[in-house]
Design an enzyme around this catalytic site. Structure first.
Site, mmCIF file in Angstrom:
data_model
loop_
_atom_site.group_PDB
_atom_site.id
_atom_site.type_symbol
_atom_site.label_atom_id
_atom_site.label_comp_id
_atom_site.label_asym_id
_atom_site.label_seq_id
_atom_site.Cartn_x
_atom_site.Cartn_y
_atom_site.Cartn_z
ATOM 1 N N ASN A 94 21.165 25.695 -42.005
ATOM 2 C CA ASN A 94 21.713 24.467 -42.606
ATOM 3 C C ASN A 94 22.571 24.737 -43.838
ATOM 4 O O ASN A 94 23.445 23.932 -44.156
ATOM 5 C CB ASN A 94 20.549 23.523 -42.953
ATOM 6 C CG ASN A 94 20.977 22.391 -43.838
ATOM 7 O OD1 ASN A 94 21.555 21.416 -43.376
ATOM 8 N ND2 ASN A 94 20.742 22.521 -45.147
ATOM 9 N N TYR B 96 36.555 25.344 -44.022
ATOM 10 C CA TYR B 96 35.337 24.644 -43.567
ATOM 11 C C TYR B 96 35.421 24.336 -42.067
ATOM 12 O O TYR B 96 34.486 24.616 -41.316
ATOM 13 C CB TYR B 96 35.191 23.356 -44.383
ATOM 14 C CG TYR B 96 33.917 22.574 -44.128
ATOM 15 C CD1 TYR B 96 32.682 23.081 -44.498
ATOM 16 C CD2 TYR B 96 33.963 21.317 -43.542
ATOM 17 C CE1 TYR B 96 31.519 22.348 -44.286
ATOM 18 C CE2 TYR B 96 32.803 20.576 -43.329
ATOM 19 C CZ TYR B 96 31.587 21.100 -43.710
ATOM 20 O OH TYR B 96 30.436 20.379 -43.493
ATOM 21 N N ASP C 149 20.657 34.333 -50.997
ATOM 22 C CA ASP C 149 22.036 33.953 -50.689
ATOM 23 C C ASP C 149 22.290 34.339 -49.233
ATOM 24 O O ASP C 149 22.309 35.527 -48.890
ATOM 25 C CB ASP C 149 22.969 34.722 -51.634
ATOM 26 C CG ASP C 149 24.438 34.479 -51.332
ATOM 27 O OD1 ASP C 149 24.761 33.803 -50.326
ATOM 28 O OD2 ASP C 149 25.272 34.979 -52.103
ATOM 29 N N VAL C 150 22.478 33.342 -48.365
ATOM 30 C CA VAL C 150 22.593 33.641 -46.928
ATOM 31 C C VAL C 150 23.846 34.441 -46.589
ATOM 32 O O VAL C 150 23.920 35.052 -45.513
ATOM 33 C CB VAL C 150 22.538 32.356 -46.053
ATOM 34 C CG1 VAL C 150 21.182 31.675 -46.152
ATOM 35 C CG2 VAL C 150 23.675 31.394 -46.381
ATOM 36 N N LYS D 217 33.076 25.889 -39.149
ATOM 37 C CA LYS D 217 32.237 25.023 -38.308
ATOM 38 C C LYS D 217 32.568 25.199 -36.827
ATOM 39 O O LYS D 217 31.663 25.217 -35.981
ATOM 40 C CB LYS D 217 32.378 23.560 -38.744
ATOM 41 C CG LYS D 217 31.793 23.285 -40.126
ATOM 42 C CD LYS D 217 30.292 23.575 -40.146
ATOM 43 C CE LYS D 217 29.666 23.464 -41.507
ATOM 44 N NZ LYS D 217 28.233 23.813 -41.500
#
Ligand code: BGC
Length: 259
Positions: free
Chosen positions: A91, A157, A64-65, A161
């Site tokens: 990614n 999100y 789990d990053v 980003k």
């Protein structure tokens, strides 16, 4: 003669590599000659299938990053296997449930930031600890057109980003004197499981295509081709930037008329 994007002998880690854009990147890097580690958070069988199809130089790694300890353990596995990492593709990402800010759930908001932004940071930090001493390496953060275009209902999100874009530039500034490049690739609307509900619906697909000057939804290979070029020596003078691979979405096609 070797082709210009040749990655023979290079080692690469692709987070979120078991499906969608990550899978296409893993396959394309391998086709260019790289040894590839395919990270996934839950679908280990899918990651193992991609690795098996690529061949003996590919491996699947579950982590789990958003968990820094799990990321550290994953990089230790990479060390044991390869003694060095040349390429990191950050990614792994989620866009979360659509919710206007005044309705948003705190833990859901945090989760989107944790996976996209902290995940990219945790992996980049581990990668740079290896790339800086070896004076070689490339990190590519897969962001989105939503690092630039606001998207109602997806504030976490978009924030993550945009954060990744500035993380890219800052890490690039830190790493450049050590021969390490840090870039971002911002996909537009690409046909993957993340937006399946939109492109499977004819009205949704039509609406999406209207937002894309080139008139078609992207394929995962469109992104993979750009990434393979950017991590190769063909792009050795490119760093600290986001490259948009979006069919022109960020050209705001509504301004083709009026204004
Ligand atoms: C999202 C997709 C969306 C695209 C264009 C991406 O970042 O994950 O769901 O279709 O941006 O809006």
């Amino acid at each position: 003669m070797k082709f210009r994007n040749d990655l023979t002998g290079r080692t690469a880690l692709v987070t979120g590599g078991s499906s969608g854009i990550g899978e296409a990147i893993a396959r394309d890097l391998a086709a260019a000659g790289a040894k590839v580690a395919i990270n996934c958070v839950s679908h280990l069988d899918a990651a193992q299938k991609v690795a098996a199809e690529i061949g003996p130089d590919a491996v699947a790694l579950q982590a789990d990053v958003s968990d820094s300890k799990a990321v550290e353990a994953m990089f230790q596995q990479v060390d044991r296997r390869w003694h060095g990492l040349d390429i990191l593709i950050n990614n792994a990402g989620i866009d979360g449930e659509r919710a206007l800010a005044w309705e948003a759930d705190e833990s859901a908001w945090q989760k989107v930031i944790a996976v996209n932004l902290f995940g990219a940071f945790f992996c980049a930090r581990q990668a740079l600890r290896r790339m800086v001493p070896q004076k070689r390496g490339v990190i590519v953060n897969i962001t989105s057109v939503h690092e630039e275009i606001a998207w109602s209902g997806y504030s976490a999100y978009c924030t993550a980003k945009a954060g990744e874009a500035m993380l890219t530039k800052t890490l690039a500034q830190e790493a450049a004197p050590h021969g390490v490049r840090v870039l971002a690739v911002a996909p537009g609307a690409v046909k993957t499981p993340i937006n399946q509900s939109v492109w499977q619906d004819p009205a949704g697909l039509k609406d999406l295509e209207r937002k894309i000057p080139l008139g078609r939804i992207g394929e995962t290979q469109d992104i993979a081709s750009a990434v393979t070029f950017l991590v190769s020596d063909s792009a050795s003078y490119i760093t600290a930037r986001t490259i948009f691979v979006d069919g022109g979405m960020t050209d705001f096609p509504d301004f083709a008329h009026g204004g």
